[in-house]
Design a protein around this motif. Structure first.
Motif, short mmCIF file in Angstrom:
data_model
loop_
_atom_site.label_atom_id
_atom_site.label_comp_id
_atom_site.label_asym_id
_atom_site.label_seq_id
_atom_site.Cartn_x
_atom_site.Cartn_y
_atom_site.Cartn_z
N PRO A 155 -5.57 0.81 -1.85
CA PRO A 155 -4.88 -0.23 -2.62
C PRO A 155 -4.15 0.35 -3.85
O PRO A 155 -3.10 -0.16 -4.26
CB PRO A 155 -6.01 -1.17 -3.05
N LEU A 156 -4.74 1.42 -4.42
CA LEU A 156 -4.08 2.08 -5.55
C LEU A 156 -2.73 2.64 -5.11
O LEU A 156 -1.71 2.49 -5.82
CB LEU A 156 -4.98 3.19 -6.08
N LEU A 157 -2.68 3.26 -3.94
CA LEU A 157 -1.41 3.77 -3.41
C LEU A 157 -0.45 2.62 -3.09
O LEU A 157 0.77 2.75 -3.31
CB LEU A 157 -1.67 4.58 -2.14
N LEU A 158 -0.97 1.51 -2.62
CA LEU A 158 -0.13 0.34 -2.34
C LEU A 158 0.61 -0.11 -3.60
O LEU A 158 1.82 -0.39 -3.59
CB LEU A 158 -0.97 -0.82 -1.80
N CYS A 159 -0.15 -0.16 -4.69
CA CYS A 159 0.46 -0.62 -5.95
C CYS A 159 1.40 0.45 -6.53
O CYS A 159 2.48 0.14 -7.05
CB CYS A 159 -0.63 -0.96 -6.95
N ILE A 160 1.00 1.72 -6.44
CA ILE A 160 1.82 2.80 -6.99
C ILE A 160 3.17 2.88 -6.27
O ILE A 160 4.22 3.06 -6.89
CB ILE A 160 1.08 4.15 -6.90
N PHE A 161 3.14 2.73 -4.94
CA PHE A 161 4.37 2.84 -4.15
C PHE A 161 5.09 1.50 -3.99
O PHE A 161 6.02 1.38 -3.21
CB PHE A 161 4.06 3.42 -2.77
N GLY A 162 4.63 0.50 -4.76
CA GLY A 162 5.35 -0.77 -4.79
C GLY A 162 5.16 -1.65 -3.57
O GLY A 162 5.95 -2.58 -3.37
N GLN A 163 4.13 -1.40 -2.78
CA GLN A 163 3.88 -2.22 -1.60
C GLN A 163 3.17 -3.53 -1.96
O GLN A 163 3.18 -4.47 -1.17
CB GLN A 163 3.04 -1.45 -0.58
N ALA A 164 2.56 -3.57 -3.14
CA ALA A 164 1.85 -4.76 -3.59
C ALA A 164 1.84 -4.80 -5.11
O ALA A 164 1.86 -3.74 -5.76
CB ALA A 164 0.42 -4.74 -3.06
N PRO A 165 1.84 -5.99 -5.70
CA PRO A 165 1.81 -6.10 -7.16
C PRO A 165 0.44 -5.70 -7.70
O PRO A 165 -0.58 -5.90 -7.04
CB PRO A 165 2.10 -7.58 -7.40
N TRP A 166 0.46 -5.19 -8.94
CA TRP A 166 -0.78 -4.72 -9.55
C TRP A 166 -1.81 -5.84 -9.75
O TRP A 166 -3.01 -5.59 -9.72
CB TRP A 166 -0.49 -4.04 -10.89
#
Length: 594
Positions: A155-166
Motif C-alpha cells: 500500500p505504501l508503494l501504491l500511494c508513492i506511485f500515485g495509484q491511491a490517495p494517502w
C-alpha cells in the motif's frame, strides 16, 4: 529429498534455486492458477485500481503449493504474480507503472516464501493440522505475521506511485493484510490436506456418501436463501462442524472454501447480513466472519486429530499392556496372582504370601541326563520345549497351573479339588503315550517315560527374592514330600504315585484304579507316609493284569505288614505268575525271600 516429503523434514531448507526438484509443468500450473484466481479475486475489489479485495484467493493457493511442492516453485508464483499485477495495474502504460508493478511482484512473492518458511520452521516441518498448537502457530505466523510486511509495503508503494490517495493508506493496508491472511487461512489448509489425505477422504466419502449429499444439499439450500435476501449465513456453521467430525480436515476445509466464496459473493452483491452503509464496515464484518469460521474450523479439526492420536496411542498402549501381561503370565501365572488376591503383577510386592491347602504335582523324565547326552544343546532345548508344551494343557485344563520348570521337571499346583491333580496326571501320561507312538517310533529315538508324584497339604505361596529380583514360589513340607514321592516312582517302577493325604482328599477314590504301594519314610521326613499307585493311564494289558491281581496283591501286602512273610511270598509269587511285569510285586517278593 522428494518435495512431497517436505513436511517431514527436520529443518526447512530454503533451496530456492534447486529448480530440478520441481517439474516444469508445476511452475506453469502455479503461474496460470495464480493469474486466473487473481483476476477472480480482483472482481471483488473494494477500492478501484488498488487490488485491495476482501480475500486474496491466489495468495493461499501459492502458499499451499509451495508447501507441498517445494521452495523452487517461487519462480512459478513470481510469473503468476507478475502477469496478474501487470494486467491489474496496466503496467504497459508507462515505465513508472512497470517499475511499481515489479516491486509489488517481488514483495508479494517474498511474502509467500516467508509464509511457508516461518510455518515450517516453527512447526518443525510437521503436518500443521495435526495439533491445536501447530494449527495456531500456522495461523499466527503463516497467515498473519508473515504478510504484515507485505501489507505495509505494498500500500505504501501504491500511494508513492500515485495509484491511491494517502488518506486511504490505512484502509488499503488493513484490507491487503487481512485479504492475504484470510486467503492463506482458507486455501492453504485445503491444498495441504488434499495432498496428504485425499485417499482417506475418498474412503470416507464412499462410507458416508449419504451424509455428504445431505451436507451439500443443505449448503445449496442455505446459499439460495442468502441470495434471496434471508440472513441465514450462520446456519452454514453447523455444517462445518458436521463435516469436521465426519470427513476430517479435508472435508471441513473444502466446505470452508465453499462457504467463504458464498458469503463473499453475497456480501459484494449486497445480499448478505454483512452489508453495511460503507464498504469498509461491510468488509470488516465479512472478514471477521471468515476469520471466526476459518480459525474455529481449523482448531476444531486439530483437536479432533489430537483426539484421534490419543485414541491410537491409548489403543497401542493397551495392546502393549495386553502383550506385556500375556508375557508376564508366561513367567507368573494369572492363577498365582489370583491366589495372592492381586489383580495385576504391578500390585505384587516382595514378601506377599498366603497359606493355602493345595495339591502339588511333580513330574520328571526318566533317564533324561543319558538322553540329553545324545543331543546337541539346540536339539536339547527343542526337545524339552516340545515335551513341556505337550504336558502344559493337561495341567491347565484341570484347573492347575505350572509353578516352575526345573529343566525337564514340572512343578504344578492345584488349589481346588485333589481330584484335579490326579486327573491332570492321568491326562499327562496318556498324552505321553500318544506322543511316544507318533513322534518317537524310530529305534534311535527311545520312548519317553516319566514319573509323577502328588501330595496334598498346607503350604505358603508368595514371593521371595531381593530388592531388584524376586520370584513366586511355594514353601512347605508338602512340596518337599511331593518331590520325594515322585522320586519313589523310579524305585517302584510305576508312573504315578499319590500320598495318603491326597488319597484322603479325593471325592471318591473308587473312581480311580489304584492300589496301596507302601508305607515309607522318605528323606527329610521323620514320619512314614503311605503311598498309592494310580494306574488308570497304564497300557490296557498292564492295567488289566493289575486289576486281575488287585485283591491278591492287597492280601499279600497285608500279610507282609503283619510279618507273615512266607504266606506273603506265596501270594506275591501268584501275582507275578499272572502279571510278570509287576515290578512292585517283584520288590515285595524279594523282600520276603531275604
Amino acid at each position: 529429498m522428494p518435495p512431497q516429503l517436505k513436511f517431514f523434514n527436520t529443518y526447512p531448507q530454503l533451496d530456492l534455486f534447486s529448480f530440478h526438484r520441481v517439474a516444469w509443468w508445476k511452475q506453469i500450473v502455479v503461474a496460470i492458477t495464480y493469474y486466473i484466481t487473481a483476476l477472480l479475486s480482483h472482481t471483488f475489489t473494494t477500492y478501484p485500481n488498488t487490488g485491495s479485495t476482501p480475500i486474496w484467493i491466489p495468495g493461499g493457493i501459492a502458499v499451499g503449493l509451495i508447501a507441498i511442492w517445494g521452495y523452487p516453485l517461487w519462480l512459478g508464483v513470481f510469473i503468476g504474480v507478475f502477469i496478474a499485477e501487470f494486467t491489474i495495474f496496466q503496467a504497459w502504460t508507462s515505465v513508472k507503472t512497470l517499475i511499481f508493478t515489479i516491486l509489488i511482484v517481488v514483495i508479494v512473492t517474498a511474502g509467500k516464501v516467508l509464509s511457508v518458511y516461518w510455518m515450517e520452521y516453527l512447526i518443525a516441518n510437521k503436518y500443521f493440522l495435526n495439533t491445536a498448537k501447530d494449527t495456531i502457530q500456522f495461523m499466527v505466523y503463516g497467515c498473519f505475521l508473515s504478510h504484515l510486511p507485505v501489507a505495509i509495503l505494498c500500500p505504501l508503494l501504491l500511494c508513492i506511485f500515485g495509484q491511491a490517495p494517502w488518506q486511504l493508506y490505512t484502509d488499503i493496508a488493513l484490507t491487503w493484510w487481512l485479504s492475504d491472511s484470510f486467503g492463506i487461512l482458507i486455501f492453504t489448509p485445503l491444498i495441504v490436506a488434499w495432498h496428504k489425505n485425499i485417499i482417506s477422504f475418498n474412503h470416507l466419502l464412499h462410507r458416508f456418501w449419504v451424509e455428504s449429499i445431505i451436507i451439500l444439499l443443505l449448503t445449496l439450500v442455505i446459499s439460495g436463501s442468502i441470495y434471496t435476501g434471508h440472513n441465514v449465513e450462520y446456519l452454514l456453521v453447523p455444517l462445518l462442524v458436521w463435516s469436521a467430525f465426519r470427513f476430517k480436515e479435508l472435508g471441513a476445509t473444502l466446505l470452508l472454501v465453499i462457504i467463504t466464496v458464498i458469503v463473499v459473493i453475497g456480501t459484494v452483491k449486497g445480499y448478505s447480513s454483512f452489508v453495511q452503509e460503507s464498504i469498509k464496515n461491510s468488509l470488516l464484518l465479512l472478514q471477521s466472519f471468515i476469520a471466526c469460521i476459518g480459525m474455529t474450523t481449523l482448531v476444531l479439526n486439530a483437536i479432533l486429530n489430537e483426539n484421534d492420536q490419543v485414541k491410537n496411542e491409548l489403543r497401542l498402549a493397551n495392546t502393549s499392556l495386553i502383550n506385556q501381561n500375556e508375557s508376564y503370565a508366561r513367567f507368573i501365572p494369572h492363577q498365582f496372582l489370583q491366589l495372592l488376591n492381586k489383580s495385576s503383577i504391578i500390585d505384587v510386592k516382595l514378601g506377599d504370601q498366603i497359606q493355602l491347602e493345595m495339591s502339588v504335582l511333580f513330574s520328571d523324565i526318566r533317564d533324561f541326563t543319558q538322553l540329553s547326552e545324545t543331543m546337541i544343546p539346540e536339539d536339547n532345548f527343542k526337545f524339552i520345549n516340545s515335551y513341556l508344551s505337550l504336558m502344559e494343557p493337561a495341567i491347565t485344563e484341570n484347573n492347575g497351573f505350572i509353578d516352575k520348570y526345573i529343566g525337564d521337571a514340572i512343578m504344578a499346583l492345584f488349589s481346588g479339588e485333589a481330584d484335579n491333580s490326579v486327573k491332570a496326571s492321568i491326562a499327562m501320561l496318556k498324552l505321553l503315550d500318544e506322543y511316544n507312538n507318533t513322534n518317537r517310533g524310530s529305534p534311535n529315538r527311545p520312548k519317553l517315560q516319566i514319573g509323577i508324584g502328588i501330595n496334598t497339604g498346607y503350604l505358603m505361596l508368595g514371593t521371595v527374592g531381593g530388592k531388584n529380583r524376586m520370584d513366586g514360589t511355594v514353601i512347605s513340607d508338602a512340596v518337599n514330600l511331593a518331590s520325594r514321592v515322585e522320586g519313589l516312582t523310579k524305585n517302584y517302577g510305576v508312573s504315578l504315585l499319590i500320598t495318603e493325604y491326597t488319597y484322603a482328599k479325593l471325592k471318591n477314590p473308587s473312581n480311580y484304579n489304584m492300589r496301596i504301594i507302601d508305607t515309607v519314610k522318605v528323606k527329610g521326613k521323620s514320619q512314614a507316609v503311605t503311598v498309592y499307585e494310580v494306574f488308570d493311564a497304564d497300557l490296557p494289558e498292564i492295567k488289566y493284569q493289575k486289576l486281575a491281581t488287585l485283591s491278591i496283591f492287597a492280601e499279600a501286602l497285608l500279610l507282609y505288614n503283619q510279618g507273615k512273610l512266607v504266606d506273603a511270598e506265596r501270594l506275591f509269587n501268584d501275582c507275578l505268575q499272572k502279571n510278570p511285569g509287576d515290578h512292585v510285586a517283584y520288590i515285595y517278593y524279594q523282600r520276603c525271600r531275604n
